[in-house]
Scaffold this active site. Sequence first.
Site, short mmCIF file in Angstrom:
data_model
loop_
_atom_site.label_atom_id
_atom_site.label_comp_id
_atom_site.label_asym_id
_atom_site.label_seq_id
_atom_site.Cartn_x
_atom_site.Cartn_y
_atom_site.Cartn_z
N LYS A 112 33.89 -5.74 43.96
CA LYS A 112 34.05 -6.65 42.81
C LYS A 112 32.78 -7.46 42.61
O LYS A 112 32.30 -8.13 43.53
CB LYS A 112 35.24 -7.58 43.03
CG LYS A 112 35.51 -8.49 41.83
CD LYS A 112 36.82 -9.24 41.98
CE LYS A 112 36.70 -10.52 42.72
NZ LYS A 112 35.94 -11.58 42.03
N ASP A 133 34.26 -8.40 37.28
CA ASP A 133 35.22 -9.50 37.10
C ASP A 133 34.54 -10.67 36.38
O ASP A 133 34.21 -11.67 36.98
CB ASP A 133 35.72 -9.91 38.49
CG ASP A 133 36.65 -11.11 38.49
OD1 ASP A 133 37.32 -11.32 37.46
OD2 ASP A 133 36.72 -11.81 39.51
N LYS A 192 35.87 -11.84 33.36
CA LYS A 192 36.95 -12.53 32.62
C LYS A 192 36.49 -12.94 31.23
O LYS A 192 36.44 -14.14 30.88
CB LYS A 192 37.44 -13.75 33.40
CG LYS A 192 37.99 -13.44 34.78
CD LYS A 192 38.54 -14.68 35.46
CE LYS A 192 39.07 -14.40 36.85
NZ LYS A 192 38.02 -14.16 37.86
N ASP A 203 36.43 -14.75 24.31
CA ASP A 203 35.58 -15.14 23.18
C ASP A 203 36.20 -14.56 21.92
O ASP A 203 37.32 -14.05 21.97
CB ASP A 203 34.15 -14.61 23.42
CG ASP A 203 33.08 -15.52 22.82
OD1 ASP A 203 33.23 -15.89 21.64
OD2 ASP A 203 32.11 -15.84 23.52
N THR A 231 45.37 -18.27 39.19
CA THR A 231 46.23 -18.74 40.30
C THR A 231 45.88 -20.18 40.70
O THR A 231 46.63 -20.80 41.44
CB THR A 231 46.10 -17.82 41.52
OG1 THR A 231 44.72 -17.63 41.79
CG2 THR A 231 46.74 -16.47 41.26
N ARG A 255 36.31 -13.25 51.48
CA ARG A 255 35.83 -13.86 52.72
C ARG A 255 36.35 -13.23 54.01
O ARG A 255 35.56 -13.11 54.97
CB ARG A 255 36.07 -15.37 52.66
CG ARG A 255 35.08 -16.03 51.69
CD ARG A 255 35.54 -17.38 51.26
NE ARG A 255 36.73 -17.31 50.44
CZ ARG A 255 37.33 -18.37 49.91
NH1 ARG A 255 36.86 -19.58 50.16
NH2 ARG A 255 38.38 -18.24 49.14
O1 C5P Z 1 37.34 -14.77 49.55
P1 C5P Z 1 38.62 -14.46 48.83
O2 C5P Z 1 39.41 -13.32 49.46
O3 C5P Z 1 39.47 -15.68 48.59
O4 C5P Z 1 38.12 -13.92 47.40
C1 C5P Z 1 39.00 -13.68 46.37
C2 C5P Z 1 38.24 -13.25 45.14
O5 C5P Z 1 39.16 -13.15 44.06
C3 C5P Z 1 37.17 -14.23 44.70
O6 C5P Z 1 36.12 -13.45 44.14
C4 C5P Z 1 37.82 -15.06 43.63
O7 C5P Z 1 36.92 -15.49 42.65
C5 C5P Z 1 38.79 -14.05 43.03
N1 C5P Z 1 39.95 -14.65 42.39
C6 C5P Z 1 40.85 -15.47 43.03
N2 C5P Z 1 41.92 -15.99 42.34
C7 C5P Z 1 42.07 -15.72 41.07
C8 C5P Z 1 41.16 -14.89 40.42
C9 C5P Z 1 40.10 -14.38 41.13
O8 C5P Z 1 40.76 -15.75 44.22
N3 C5P Z 1 43.10 -16.21 40.42
#
Ligand code: C5P
Length: 252
Positions: free
Chosen positions: A45, A72, A74, A77, A136, A227
């Site tokens: 991603k 990603d 998003k 516009d 979220t 992460r």
């Molecule tokens: O590090 P982690 O597993 O939390 O990463 C989750 C990824 O998903 C990040 O790139 C974050 O920007 C993305 N994301 C999220 N919640 C959302 C939309 C995207 O955690 N609602």
Amino acid sequence: MVPPVELVRPPVSMRERLIVALDVDDLEQVKALVRLLAGKVGMFKVGKQLFTHAGPQAVKLIRETGGEVFLDLKFHDIPTTVAKAAIGATRLGVRMFNVHASGSLEMMRLTAREVHRVCRQEGLRRPIMLAVTVLTSLNKSDLERVGVGGEVMDQVVRLALLSQEAGMDGVVASPHEVAGIRAACGRRFIIVTPGIRPQRGKRNDQRRVMTPEEAVRGGVDYIVVGRPILEAKDPLVAVRDMIAEMERAALS
Ligand code: C5P
């Protein structure tokens, strides 16, 4: 009328269903991670962090190193602008991209139509088109303050149905919203969820998390993990453990 959306093949293996969020700033880190993990996960991603630092070059590098990309960004516009950005993403060869469902039916419909047209005319592979329902990070009172009343879940399902009507292939949502979206939009509508943490992992700033096993059992098609993999001592081991956890859902 939007032309009927050709069916996007559902992911088959758990490996294909795992998307690694490359939330890093520079191309050297991208190169190292993709060399290590290409072929071991389904997609990489590229989000706003990496794209604003490294641009389309990040997508090109991942493609050249043998990885598939979920772009990603998003998009949100006016319809013409989003449709043109989506065409740009399609020409970059991304496997998946997303827009905000709240950008309107017309914005999504034009985007879907234009992506189909360009793929037909230029013989390109059509990317999976997703819409973000409600981030979220937002709760009921955040929605109220921007003028959206009612329950978060109702808004999520409303926007998922709108996305489906517009010709999107699926949505990005919280793992806790999967059952409601499935009931409204059916089995073939693709659901991608972040907020996944391995059974014994740290939560970071994610709050309402689920394990990979719970998410797959709940009917999620793709999971996005950042992460827990990027910060692992050995990202390859973290990926194998994650896939093993997902496979447990299929066995039970
Ligand atoms: O590090 P982690 O597993 O939390 O990463 C989750 C990824 O998903 C990040 O790139 C974050 O920007 C993305 N994301 C999220 N919640 C959302 C939309 C995207 O955690 N609602």
